[in-house]
Design a protein around this motif. Structure first.
Motif, PDB file in Angstrom:
ATOM      1  N   TRP A 188       0.772  -1.206  -0.162  1.00 22.17           N
ATOM      2  CA  TRP A 188      -0.129  -0.149   0.204  1.00 22.17           C
ATOM      3  C   TRP A 188       0.801   1.302   0.174  1.00 22.17           C
ATOM      4  CZ3 TRP A 188      -4.803   0.333  -1.639  1.00 22.17           C
ATOM      5  CH2 TRP A 188      -5.739  -0.692  -1.593  1.00 22.17           C
ATOM      6  N   ALA A 189       1.853   1.168   0.578  1.00 24.30           N
ATOM      7  CA  ALA A 189       3.016   2.476   0.634  1.00 24.30           C
ATOM      8  C   ALA A 189       3.367   2.571  -0.653  1.00 24.30           C
ATOM      9  CB  ALA A 189       4.147   2.145   1.377  1.00 24.30           C
ATOM     10  N   GLU A 190       3.642   1.661  -1.828  1.00 25.32           N
ATOM     11  CA  GLU A 190       4.133   1.654  -3.104  1.00 25.32           C
ATOM     12  C   GLU A 190       3.029   2.405  -3.637  1.00 25.32           C
ATOM     13  OE1 GLU A 190       5.704  -2.126  -4.262  1.00 25.32           O
ATOM     14  OE2 GLU A 190       7.349  -1.978  -3.233  1.00 25.32           O
ATOM     15  N   GLU A 191       1.629   1.680  -3.366  1.00 25.92           N
ATOM     16  CA  GLU A 191       0.691   2.237  -4.327  1.00 25.92           C
ATOM     17  C   GLU A 191       0.495   3.766  -4.011  1.00 25.92           C
ATOM     18  OE1 GLU A 191      -3.011   2.256  -6.625  1.00 25.92           O
ATOM     19  OE2 GLU A 191      -1.134   0.799  -6.319  1.00 25.92           O
ATOM     20  N   PHE A 192       0.480   4.153  -2.743  1.00 29.11           N
ATOM     21  CA  PHE A 192       0.318   5.429  -2.316  1.00 29.11           C
ATOM     22  C   PHE A 192       1.596   6.555  -3.103  1.00 29.11           C
ATOM     23  CE2 PHE A 192       1.787   9.049   0.555  1.00 29.11           C
ATOM     24  CZ  PHE A 192       0.840   9.672   0.661  1.00 29.11           C
ATOM     25  N   ASN A 193       2.689   5.942  -3.360  1.00 30.04           N
ATOM     26  CA  ASN A 193       3.789   6.744  -4.013  1.00 30.04           C
ATOM     27  C   ASN A 193       3.635   6.898  -5.524  1.00 30.04           C
ATOM     28  OD1 ASN A 193       5.460   6.513  -1.344  1.00 30.04           O
ATOM     29  ND2 ASN A 193       6.507   4.933  -2.045  1.00 30.04           N
ATOM     30  N   ARG A 194       2.835   5.843  -5.993  1.00 32.07           N
ATOM     31  CA  ARG A 194       2.520   5.964  -7.621  1.00 32.07           C
ATOM     32  C   ARG A 194       1.573   7.256  -7.726  1.00 32.07           C
ATOM     33  NH1 ARG A 194       2.792   0.961 -10.057  1.00 32.07           N
ATOM     34  NH2 ARG A 194       0.892   1.368 -11.549  1.00 32.07           N
ATOM     35  N   TYR A 195       1.075   7.804  -6.704  1.00 36.97           N
ATOM     36  CA  TYR A 195       0.157   9.021  -6.833  1.00 36.97           C
ATOM     37  C   TYR A 195       1.103  10.210  -6.699  1.00 36.97           C
ATOM     38  CZ  TYR A 195      -4.340   6.192  -7.142  1.00 36.97           C
ATOM     39  OH  TYR A 195      -5.111   5.624  -7.620  1.00 36.97           O
ATOM     40  N   ASN A 196       2.189  10.083  -6.578  1.00 35.63           N
ATOM     41  CA  ASN A 196       3.554  10.918  -6.584  1.00 35.63           C
ATOM     42  C   ASN A 196       3.087  12.137  -5.398  1.00 35.63           C
ATOM     43  OD1 ASN A 196       5.788  12.492  -7.241  1.00 35.63           O
ATOM     44  ND2 ASN A 196       4.613  13.799  -8.691  1.00 35.63           N
ATOM     45  N   PRO A 197       2.900  11.723  -4.169  1.00 33.13           N
ATOM     46  CA  PRO A 197       2.704  12.559  -3.164  1.00 33.13           C
ATOM     47  C   PRO A 197       4.011  13.549  -2.802  1.00 33.13           C
ATOM     48  CG  PRO A 197       3.544  10.487  -2.296  1.00 33.13           C
ATOM     49  CD  PRO A 197       3.263  10.262  -3.712  1.00 33.13           C
ATOM     50  N   PRO A 198       3.898  14.524  -2.056  1.00 33.59           N
ATOM     51  CA  PRO A 198       4.960  15.403  -2.036  1.00 33.59           C
ATOM     52  C   PRO A 198       6.327  14.807  -1.152  1.00 33.59           C
ATOM     53  CG  PRO A 198       2.998  16.470  -1.010  1.00 33.59           C
ATOM     54  CD  PRO A 198       2.575  15.225  -1.510  1.00 33.59           C
ATOM     55  N   LYS A 199       5.934  13.631  -0.484  1.00 32.33           N
ATOM     56  CA  LYS A 199       7.037  12.799   0.124  1.00 32.33           C
ATOM     57  C   LYS A 199       6.799  11.408   0.098  1.00 32.33           C
ATOM     58  CE  LYS A 199       8.869  16.231   3.779  1.00 32.33           C
ATOM     59  NZ  LYS A 199       9.341  16.117   4.978  1.00 32.33           N
ATOM     60  N   LYS A 200       7.787  10.644  -0.608  1.00 30.79           N
ATOM     61  CA  LYS A 200       7.252   9.146  -0.753  1.00 30.79           C
ATOM     62  C   LYS A 200       7.716   8.531   0.729  1.00 30.79           C
ATOM     63  CE  LYS A 200       6.857   9.656  -5.131  1.00 30.79           C
ATOM     64  NZ  LYS A 200       7.514   8.714  -5.955  1.00 30.79           N
ATOM     65  N   ILE A 201       7.095   7.467   0.710  1.00 28.54           N
ATOM     66  CA  ILE A 201       7.259   6.566   1.859  1.00 28.54           C
ATOM     67  C   ILE A 201       7.580   5.198   1.734  1.00 28.54           C
ATOM     68  CG2 ILE A 201       5.270   8.023   3.000  1.00 28.54           C
ATOM     69  CD1 ILE A 201       3.513   5.667   2.692  1.00 28.54           C
ATOM     70  N   GLU A 243      -6.113  16.934   0.081  1.00 28.59           N
ATOM     71  CA  GLU A 243      -6.712  17.850  -0.655  1.00 28.59           C
ATOM     72  C   GLU A 243      -5.909  17.555  -2.245  1.00 28.59           C
ATOM     73  OE1 GLU A 243      -7.703  22.520  -1.552  1.00 28.59           O
ATOM     74  OE2 GLU A 243      -6.956  21.832   0.034  1.00 28.59           O
ATOM     75  N   THR A 244      -4.785  17.617  -1.983  1.00 31.08           N
ATOM     76  CA  THR A 244      -3.811  17.403  -3.266  1.00 31.08           C
ATOM     77  C   THR A 244      -4.227  16.036  -3.884  1.00 31.08           C
ATOM     78  OG1 THR A 244      -2.203  18.686  -2.668  1.00 31.08           O
ATOM     79  CG2 THR A 244      -1.532  17.473  -4.334  1.00 31.08           C
ATOM     80  N   MET A 245      -4.549  14.891  -3.246  1.00 33.67           N
ATOM     81  CA  MET A 245      -4.720  13.566  -3.874  1.00 33.67           C
ATOM     82  C   MET A 245      -6.230  13.521  -3.987  1.00 33.67           C
ATOM     83  SD  MET A 245      -1.759  11.399  -1.875  1.00 33.67           S
ATOM     84  CE  MET A 245      -1.966  10.138  -2.883  1.00 33.67           C
ATOM     85  N   ASP A 246      -6.923  14.626  -3.807  1.00 35.41           N
ATOM     86  CA  ASP A 246      -8.334  14.417  -3.898  1.00 35.41           C
ATOM     87  C   ASP A 246      -9.086  13.422  -3.294  1.00 35.41           C
ATOM     88  OD1 ASP A 246      -8.870  16.421  -5.808  1.00 35.41           O
ATOM     89  OD2 ASP A 246      -9.562  15.114  -7.817  1.00 35.41           O
TER      90      ASP A 246
END
Length: 642
Positions: A50-63, A174-177
């Motif tokens: 799930w952390a990799e899936e989160f990073n695929r959305y290009n958040p400000p900081k990768k986890i 908000e950025t990730m809708d």
């Protein structure tokens, strides 16, 4: 509870021993089954996906989440098992817990990650208990709707409710809708107050604060697979593991399915004929690219590799032209597919800015997640209906299961409010509770407004318990949930000023009770059958109707088991969902026979049917060891047969 040990690994090869690799070994204090340790490894590895899936959305900081394994010390007595993972250098911070705790460190990324997993999984699970050093986490916990897997820390929808009560959507949400979870005005005020206090203590946070660039950078530079109703854990496991570290921000993957903001403008240029005027627009094009693509010694060197490949591809029409890692034909196909999916706007129009194009792309991307907001779900359902009416590509269908999970979270919040989970007791109240033998009888002054708010949303989501509780409150019947709430609490300003069109309490209560009966509650069925039989408490627009009464009685008889003792039926009437005093099988059959015998109120008189029902009632009474009542039913059956 586990105890931790520092562990260092040395190599058996060579004369020198390298003690630089630091590890942590963890062991359960209490004796547990061996399978528990391997289940913990599966939990942490699923959270890593799930952390990799989160990073695929290009958040400000990768986890990232630390990998974990199980080791067995075969040379120790008993061959104990330990969890083994790398030691994380730095200040260890627990950002949130599985029971609603939020750290004063005021980090945005951990909270947004938990919120993201709930929506992206289609309300099926949530990764919580985020802790670690910076954005490298360990020992997470996963809440699931079922609540039976991932160990004892899985609190199910109750844990999700505790998270959303303390969560306030931040800039990353908000950025990730991600949609805002509905909270009552007092809850929002309390949450904002807690956030303000945490902001004043933000200096204690080790990690640097998140710096947001333009909103245009929110779309991932990687391929995001479009799925309906979120993505399941099995789909995540089957997906090919990324070949790079999820914490490396400099690596960007572009494949055949990539429609990132860097590839979209390239598709525009490939669809247009090459001209000598391209060099005149170099500076203008450069300004539209993200800052990460413009870093370099000069403006020309700051161009992206894809832009250079595009320009060079116009020189040779014979050889296969490449753009990054993809040839021209596949890019054109993706361009046409993307154009049809986002709408009929012109991607080549100079008037439309890159920001608008990315917003249109995000609308398509947003279909993957299921919002954590009932209004957003209703709007999504309405948009799907409109798309089907206009013969357009339908939106993902909103299922009743998604409403039920969201509603169950709200009903859990209402129950937590009643239990006083979110109130702060002063010292006198604590001493009173500690010194009293009847703690359950002491009234707790909780936030009724918030409890009613969540009860109403759960009712709108179709939760049976919420529908029944609302009906009991309106009709003045006893109820288990929110026992102290009355109809005056539901409508503090009266019915005349309500915007939902409610004009009569009995009619509104009978409507709710009929909905509960349609959902399968036997007590509500008995209530509606008795109401249509007597014509009482139906409201001004309903009256006595024997036909509807018999229909509801027949449904109740269909639910009853012939082998169920009458004592069990009596005990079931004391449950939280009981809407009417329980009736045995022979009593219901006798009532139906009486209505057929009398006739009227929309029902034709039928002595033959009444005769059969009285005989069935007599047999049921004999099975219930009630001989006198059985003889009475036999006598009534003979009167109908004459």
């Amino acid at each position: 509870m586990r105890e931790c040990y520092r562990l260092k690994k040395c190599s058996v090869h060579g004369s020198t021993r390298d003690w630089s690799s630091n590890y942590v070994a963890k062991r359960y204090i209490c004796q547990v089954d061996r399978r528990v340790l391997f289940d913990d490894v599966r939990l942490q590895m699923d959270a890593k996906l799930w952390a990799e899936e989160f990073n695929r959305y290009n958040p400000p900081k990768k986890i990232d989440i630390v990998q974990m394994c199980v080791i067995e010390l075969i040379d120790v007595i008993g061959s104990p098992l330990y969890h083994l993972e790398h030691f994380i250098e730095g200040k260890y911070i627990k950002y949130n817990s599985n029971s609603g705790f939020v750290s004063n460190a005021a980090r945005l990324t951990p909270q947004a990650f938990s919120h993201f997993t709930f929506e992206r999984s289609g309300h099926q699970m949530m990764v919580v208990d985020i802790q670690g050093v910076g954005d490298l986490y360990t020992d997470p916990q996963i809440h699931t709707v079922v609540g039976t897997d991932y160990g004892d820390g899985n609190l199910g929808t109750r844990g999700m409710a505790l998270f959303f009560h303390s969560h306030r959507c931040n800039d990353i949400c908000e950025t990730m809708d991600l949609s805002n979870f509905e909270l009552s005005p007092p809850e929002i005020e309390a949450t904002e107050h807690a956030i303000a206090q945490a902001a004043r203590q933000k200096k204690s946070c080790v990690a640097a604060p998140t710096v947001f660039e333009a909103r245009r950078n929110r779309v991932s530079s990687e391929c995001v697979h479009v799925v309906e109703h979120g993505i399941s854990m099995d789909q995540l496991r089957k997906r090919k593991t990324l070949g790079y570290s999820s914490t490396d921000l400099s690596i960007k993957v572009h494949n055949e399915d990539c429609v990132c903001p860097e590839c979209i403008p390239v598709v525009e240029q490939l669809c247009e004929p090459c001209s000598d005027d391209d060099s005149e627009d170099d500076d203008e094009e450069e300004e539209d690219y993200p800052r990460s693509e413009k870093s370099g010694n000069s403006g020309k060197s700051g161009k992206s590799r894809m832009s250079i490949s595009t320009r060079s591809s116009c020189d040779d029409e014979q050889r296969p032209r490449k753009c990054g890692f993809v040839d021209l034909a596949s890019l054109r196909q993706r361009h046409d597919s993307f154009r049809s999916s986002v709408g009929t706007y012109s991607m080549n129009s100079s008037r439309q800015t890159r920001e608008t194009e990315k917003d249109e792309f995000w609308k398509v991307l947003r279909k993957q997640s299921v919002p954590a907001n009932i209004l957003s779900l209703q709007l999504q359902q309405l948009a799907r209906e409109n798309a089907e009416a206009n013969d357009e590509d339908p939106m993902p269908q909103v299922t009743g299961h998604q409403f039920s999970v969201l509603g169950q979270i709200h009903i859990d919040l209402a129950r937590y409010h009643e239990l006083g989970r979110f109130i702060e007791l002063d010292s006198e109240q604590k001493e009173m509770l500690d010194g009293s033998e009847n703690d359950s009888r002491l009234p707790i002054k909780y936030d009724k407004q918030s409890a009613i708010f969540h009860l109403d949303i759960a009712r709108k989501c179709g939760i049976l318990e919420a529908v029944l509780t609302s009906a009991h409150i309106v009709l003045g019947l006893p109820h288990e949930l929110l026992k102290e709430v009355t109809v005056d609490d539901l409508f503090p300003e009266g019915l005349g000023e309500q915007e939902n069109g409610i004009r009569d309490l009995e009619e509104f209560g009978s409507d709710l009770m009929e909905i509960a009966a349609e959902m399968g509650d036997k007590g509500a069925m008995l209530y509606m059958a008795h109401a249509y039989e007597t014509g009482q408490r139906l409201g001004p627009n309903r009256s006595t109707d024997y036909k509807k009464s018999i229909d509801w009685y027949q449904r109740v008889v269909g639910f009853q088991d012939d082998e169920q003792p009458e004592q069990e039926s009596t005990n079931s009437g004391k449950s939280a969902f009981s809407s009417f005093s329980p009736l045995s099988r022979h009593e219901i059959l006798a009532k139906m026979a009486e209505m057929y015998k009398e006739g009227g109120y929309g029902l034709n008189r039928d002595f033959e049917r009444a005769y059969c029902l009285f005989n069935e009632a007599a047999e049921a009474a004999m099975e219930a060891m009630n001989g006198k009542l059985a003889n009475k039913y036999y006598e009534k059956a003979e009167m109908c047969g004459e």
